[in-house]
Scaffold this motif. Structure first.
Motif: not given
Length: 54
Positions: A22-31, A42-46
């Motif tokens: 989750k932390e990685m996903a949020l960071s990538l979204a900020e980018m 992150v190997n999860l569903s959209i």
């Protein structure tokens, strides 16, 4: 007793892995990465990623 300890340990590891994703996903979204790319990274569903971002 060993079984309870083992199950608790496994549950904690899974929660920790999910928190890190989750932390990685949020960071990538900020980018500015698209949701589809984040989901693959992150190997999860959209859908899971979209829930976190909303």
């Amino acid at each position: 007793m060993e079984k309870i300890y083992s199950e608790g340990l496994e549950n904690g590891e899974k929660r920790g892995e999910l928190k890190a994703k989750k932390e990685m996903a949020l960071s990538l979204a900020e980018m500015g990465l698209p949701v589809e790319t984040i989901a693959k990274a992150v190997n999860l569903s959209i859908n899971d990623i979209q829930k976190w971002l909303n």
